[in-house]
Each structure stands twice: as structure tokens, then as C-alpha cells.
Design a protein around this motif. Structure first.
Motif, PDB file in Angstrom:
ATOM      1  N   GLN A   1     -77.149  25.681  26.372  1.00 55.95           N
ATOM      2  CA  GLN A   1     -77.672  24.321  26.253  1.00 55.95           C
ATOM      3  C   GLN A   1     -78.573  24.199  25.032  1.00 55.95           C
ATOM      4  OE1 GLN A   1     -79.728  22.867  29.722  1.00 55.95           O
ATOM      5  NE2 GLN A   1     -80.724  21.213  28.616  1.00 55.95           N
ATOM      6  N   THR A   2     -79.443  25.169  24.820  1.00 53.99           N
ATOM      7  CA  THR A   2     -80.336  25.138  23.665  1.00 53.99           C
ATOM      8  C   THR A   2     -79.539  25.241  22.365  1.00 53.99           C
ATOM      9  OG1 THR A   2     -82.102  26.157  24.967  1.00 53.99           O
ATOM     10  CG2 THR A   2     -82.324  26.235  22.584  1.00 53.99           C
ATOM     11  N   ARG A   3     -78.534  26.112  22.349  1.00 59.61           N
ATOM     12  CA  ARG A   3     -77.711  26.256  21.146  1.00 59.61           C
ATOM     13  C   ARG A   3     -76.959  24.963  20.835  1.00 59.61           C
ATOM     14  NH1 ARG A   3     -74.010  31.485  21.451  1.00 59.61           N
ATOM     15  NH2 ARG A   3     -73.462  30.634  19.432  1.00 59.61           N
ATOM     16  N   THR A   4     -76.475  24.295  21.881  1.00 64.64           N
ATOM     17  CA  THR A   4     -75.760  23.041  21.676  1.00 64.64           C
ATOM     18  C   THR A   4     -76.668  21.980  21.077  1.00 64.64           C
ATOM     19  OG1 THR A   4     -74.291  23.530  23.543  1.00 64.64           O
ATOM     20  CG2 THR A   4     -74.444  21.228  22.829  1.00 64.64           C
ATOM     21  N   LEU A   5     -77.910  21.907  21.573  1.00 63.05           N
ATOM     22  CA  LEU A   5     -78.857  20.930  21.040  1.00 63.05           C
ATOM     23  C   LEU A   5     -79.166  21.210  19.571  1.00 63.05           C
ATOM     24  CD1 LEU A   5     -81.315  20.632  24.054  1.00 63.05           C
ATOM     25  CD2 LEU A   5     -79.697  18.904  23.252  1.00 63.05           C
ATOM     26  N   LEU A   6     -79.309  22.453  19.211  1.00 59.45           N
ATOM     27  CA  LEU A   6     -79.570  22.798  17.807  1.00 59.45           C
ATOM     28  C   LEU A   6     -78.364  22.467  16.932  1.00 59.45           C
ATOM     29  CD1 LEU A   6     -81.410  26.231  18.210  1.00 59.45           C
ATOM     30  CD2 LEU A   6     -82.421  24.038  17.602  1.00 59.45           C
ATOM     31  N   ALA A   7     -77.162  22.671  17.483  1.00 57.30           N
ATOM     32  CA  ALA A   7     -75.944  22.394  16.706  1.00 57.30           C
ATOM     33  C   ALA A   7     -75.729  20.903  16.489  1.00 57.30           C
ATOM     34  CB  ALA A   7     -74.733  23.004  17.402  1.00 57.30           C
ATOM     35  N   GLN A   8     -76.374  20.065  17.302  1.00 59.45           N
ATOM     36  CA  GLN A   8     -76.227  18.615  17.182  1.00 59.45           C
ATOM     37  C   GLN A   8     -77.244  18.004  16.221  1.00 59.45           C
ATOM     38  OE1 GLN A   8     -76.570  17.289  21.232  1.00 59.45           O
ATOM     39  NE2 GLN A   8     -74.482  17.894  21.798  1.00 59.45           N
ATOM     40  N   ALA A   9     -77.852  18.814  15.376  1.00 59.25           N
ATOM     41  CA  ALA A   9     -78.847  18.313  14.429  1.00 59.25           C
ATOM     42  C   ALA A   9     -78.242  17.227  13.543  1.00 59.25           C
ATOM     43  CB  ALA A   9     -79.377  19.456  13.574  1.00 59.25           C
ATOM     44  N   GLN A  10     -78.955  16.132  13.384  1.00 57.04           N
ATOM     45  CA  GLN A  10     -78.473  14.989  12.618  1.00 57.04           C
ATOM     46  C   GLN A  10     -78.804  15.140  11.131  1.00 57.04           C
ATOM     47  OE1 GLN A  10     -79.316  11.118  14.676  1.00 57.04           O
ATOM     48  NE2 GLN A  10     -80.561  12.418  16.011  1.00 57.04           N
ATOM     49  N   ARG A  11     -77.950  14.526  10.329  1.00 58.02           N
ATOM     50  CA  ARG A  11     -78.207  14.409   8.890  1.00 58.02           C
ATOM     51  C   ARG A  11     -78.201  15.766   8.176  1.00 58.02           C
ATOM     52  NH1 ARG A  11     -77.801   9.491   6.781  1.00 58.02           N
ATOM     53  NH2 ARG A  11     -79.376  10.032   5.206  1.00 58.02           N
ATOM     54  N   ILE A  12     -79.240  16.552   8.382  1.00 63.62           N
ATOM     55  CA  ILE A  12     -79.355  17.865   7.727  1.00 63.62           C
ATOM     56  C   ILE A  12     -79.297  18.947   8.799  1.00 63.62           C
ATOM     57  CG2 ILE A  12     -80.748  19.345   6.248  1.00 63.62           C
ATOM     58  CD1 ILE A  12     -82.025  16.870   5.100  1.00 63.62           C
ATOM     59  N   ALA A  13     -78.270  19.779   8.765  1.00 60.68           N
ATOM     60  CA  ALA A  13     -78.097  20.819   9.775  1.00 60.68           C
ATOM     61  C   ALA A  13     -79.011  22.009   9.467  1.00 60.68           C
ATOM     62  CB  ALA A  13     -76.642  21.269   9.824  1.00 60.68           C
ATOM     63  N   TYR A  14     -79.057  22.945  10.438  1.00 61.74           N
ATOM     64  CA  TYR A  14     -79.831  24.175  10.227  1.00 61.74           C
ATOM     65  C   TYR A  14     -79.003  25.127   9.374  1.00 61.74           C
ATOM     66  CZ  TYR A  14     -82.978  22.547  13.891  1.00 61.74           C
ATOM     67  OH  TYR A  14     -83.882  21.818  14.627  1.00 61.74           O
ATOM     68  N   SER A  15     -78.829  24.731   8.143  1.00 66.89           N
ATOM     69  CA  SER A  15     -78.001  25.501   7.212  1.00 66.89           C
ATOM     70  C   SER A  15     -78.649  25.466   5.840  1.00 66.89           C
ATOM     71  CB  SER A  15     -76.581  24.908   7.148  1.00 66.89           C
ATOM     72  OG  SER A  15     -75.865  25.424   6.043  1.00 66.89           O
ATOM     73  N   VAL A  16     -78.755  26.623   5.226  1.00 69.92           N
ATOM     74  CA  VAL A  16     -79.369  26.703   3.901  1.00 69.92           C
ATOM     75  C   VAL A  16     -78.588  25.857   2.902  1.00 69.92           C
ATOM     76  CG1 VAL A  16     -79.935  28.259   2.000  1.00 69.92           C
ATOM     77  CG2 VAL A  16     -80.316  28.993   4.354  1.00 69.92           C
ATOM     78  N   GLN A  17     -77.260  25.884   2.984  1.00 68.92           N
ATOM     79  CA  GLN A  17     -76.435  25.128   2.052  1.00 68.92           C
ATOM     80  C   GLN A  17     -76.633  23.625   2.234  1.00 68.92           C
ATOM     81  OE1 GLN A  17     -72.301  26.132   2.282  1.00 68.92           O
ATOM     82  NE2 GLN A  17     -71.686  24.697   0.660  1.00 68.92           N
ATOM     83  N   ASP A  18     -76.679  23.147   3.480  1.00 62.21           N
ATOM     84  CA  ASP A  18     -76.883  21.718   3.733  1.00 62.21           C
ATOM     85  C   ASP A  18     -78.254  21.259   3.247  1.00 62.21           C
ATOM     86  OD1 ASP A  18     -74.402  21.546   4.825  1.00 62.21           O
ATOM     87  OD2 ASP A  18     -75.070  21.505   6.909  1.00 62.21           O
ATOM     88  N   ILE A  19     -79.260  22.075   3.472  1.00 68.60           N
ATOM     89  CA  ILE A  19     -80.615  21.715   3.044  1.00 68.60           C
ATOM     90  C   ILE A  19     -80.689  21.623   1.520  1.00 68.60           C
ATOM     91  CG2 ILE A  19     -83.001  22.529   2.962  1.00 68.60           C
ATOM     92  CD1 ILE A  19     -82.539  23.718   5.753  1.00 68.60           C
ATOM     93  N   GLN A  20     -80.104  22.600   0.854  1.00 67.03           N
ATOM     94  CA  GLN A  20     -80.134  22.608  -0.608  1.00 67.03           C
ATOM     95  C   GLN A  20     -79.398  21.403  -1.174  1.00 67.03           C
ATOM     96  OE1 GLN A  20     -78.679  26.227  -2.317  1.00 67.03           O
ATOM     97  NE2 GLN A  20     -79.028  25.566  -4.434  1.00 67.03           N
ATOM     98  N   SER A  21     -78.263  21.063  -0.574  1.00 65.02           N
ATOM     99  CA  SER A  21     -77.491  19.933  -1.054  1.00 65.02           C
ATOM    100  C   SER A  21     -78.253  18.620  -0.852  1.00 65.02           C
ATOM    101  CB  SER A  21     -76.153  19.875  -0.310  1.00 65.02           C
ATOM    102  OG  SER A  21     -75.418  18.727  -0.675  1.00 65.02           O
ATOM    103  N   ALA A  22     -78.879  18.463   0.323  1.00 69.60           N
ATOM    104  CA  ALA A  22     -79.613  17.230   0.611  1.00 69.60           C
ATOM    105  C   ALA A  22     -80.807  17.065  -0.312  1.00 69.60           C
ATOM    106  CB  ALA A  22     -80.065  17.227   2.070  1.00 69.60           C
TER     107      ALA A  22
END
Length: 238
Positions: free
Chosen positions: A95-116
Motif C-alpha cells: 500500500q505504501t509503495r503504491t502511494l509513492l508510485a502515484q506521485a503527481q507531476r514529478i515522480a520519485y526519479s532523478v531523471q524526472d526531477i532533473q527534467s522538470a
């Protein structure tokens, strides 16, 4: 009881024979009763032999009893814990992993953060047009709102896990206290450690979500301040 009485009778016969010999009473070497030859010395030897055999049998019985007790204790030590909280633990972690995976806009990803950040947060965007600055500002606002919502959802999920965690703790503590062997006690302890790890994972997730929201809000404020200065510079330049 019958075995004990037989042993006492046999030992009494030995003592009588020994007493008679000590008093100087020498029974006839051979006595005949009704055609049956009676030899006291042979009788005494038979009594001693029977007594020794009986004692050996008693020792063997005690050894078998001790072995049976040892086997019972070993069986208890090898008995598995009758309860398991593994399925509940796995559901809470998922359940906790699913909630983290549903992050909006900017995911918990280094690549997504850098791009944004490259697109709408860094100073290179100060050269953009006025309309683009407005668009970037709106995107940053949506990032912040989405991150705050994500943080609250993760926190709500962690709180909802508390009831299941409390029930699991009560079950495992009860099972540990009533454990019949070493294996059951060890398994109960291992499940309690796994439950503690799950709680730490939930806490880490909540802190990460909250930190993400705070970081995006701070980045938004910094970007807006920089853009405000740039718009002011452009205004006076006209």
C-alpha cells in the motif's frame, strides 16, 4: 507395584540367607523336600541374579523415559509458530509503495526531477517570453500542489496501517509468550523485527513525501523571485 514387591521379596531372601551364614547356622548343603533337592547356596545366587536383572530393567526403563522426554522437548523446539502476520505486513508495504508510485507531476526519479527543473525552475528560463514565464509559473504551482497532496495521501496511508500494526503486535507478543519451543519463540521474534522494519519503511516514506513537497515549494519560491526580478528589469528597460 508388582515389580517393586518382587524385588523386595528377592532381596529379603538374600538377607535371610546371609544372616543365617553369619550366625554360624550352616544349612545342609542339600535338602530334599518331597523328592525335590533344595540347594540354599544356589537359591541365594539365583536371588542375587534376579535382583541384578530387575535393577537393570529399571535402569533401562528410566533411560527410555528420559529419551522420550528429550524427544518431546526437541519436538517442541522444532514446532512452527501457529500464527503469521506476513500477509498483513506485505499488504501494508505494498500500500505504501503504491502511494509513492502515484506521485503527481514529478515522480520519485532523478531523471524526472532533473527534467522538470531544467524546463521550469532553473535560471535559463529567465530568457523566455512573458507568456512562457506565466506558463512556467503555473506549472510550478501545480507541482507544489500535487506534491502536497501526495504527502498527505502517504501520511494517511501510514496512519491507516497503524491499526493493522497494532493488531499484529498484540498477536505476535501473545504467541511469543506462549511459545512451546525455541523455534516458535525465534519465529515470533523475527516477525516482530519484520513488523518494526515495515514501520520504519512507512516513516521513511512519509518523511520523503513531506520533504519532496517542501523542496518543490522552496524551489517554486526561488524561481518566482528570480522571474519577478527579471520582469522588473524588463519593465524598466522599456
Amino acid at each position: 507395584m508388582k515389580t517393586q514387591g518382587l524385588r523386595e521379596a528377592l532381596l529379603s531372601g538374600v538377607m535371610i540367607a546371609g544372616t543365617a551364614a553369619g550366625m554360624g547356622i550352616a544349612p545342609p548343603v542339600h535338602a530334599q523336600f518331597g523328592g525335590i533337592v533344595y540347594d540354599p547356596s544356589n537359591y541365594a545366587q539365583n536371588v542375587l541374579t534376579a535382583a541384578r536383572s530387575l535393577e537393570q530393567i529399571n535402569n533401562q526403563i528410566r533411560q527410555i523415559q528420559n529419551q522420550a522426554t528429550s524427544l518431546i522437548n526437541e519436538a517442541k523446539n522444532l514446532a512452527s509458530l501457529p500464527v503469521s502476520t506476513l500477509s498483513t505486513l506485505q499488504q501494508q508495504v505494498q500500500q505504501t509503495r503504491t502511494l509513492l508510485a502515484q506521485a503527481q507531476r514529478i515522480a520519485y526519479s532523478v531523471q524526472d526531477i532533473q527534467s522538470a527543473f531544467t524546463q521550469r525552475y532553473k535560471g535559463a528560463n529567465l530568457n523566455a517570453s512573458q507568456s512562457q514565464m506565466v506558463s512556467n509559473a503555473n506549472a510550478r504551482w501545480q507541482d507544489s500542489v500535487g506534491a502536497l497532496e501526495d504527502a498527505m495521501r502517504v501520511q494517511a496511508g501510514v496512519v491507516s496501517n497503524l491499526d493493522g500494526t497494532r493488531t499484529s503486535i498484540d498477536t505476535l507478543v501473545s504467541a511469543s509468550q506462549s511459545a512451546s519451543g525455541a523455534l516458535q519463540a525465534t519465529q515470533a521474534g523475527n516477525q516482530l523485527l519484520a513488523l518494526q522494519s515495515q514501520q520504519l519503511a512507512d516513516l521513511t516514506a512519509a518523511i520523503a513525501a513531506q520533504g519532496r513537497a517542501q523542496s518543490l515549494e522552496a524551489a517554486r519560491n526561488a524561481a518566482e523571485e528570480a522571474e519577478a526580478r527579471e520582469r522588473l528589469r524588463r519593465f524598466f528597460k522599456k
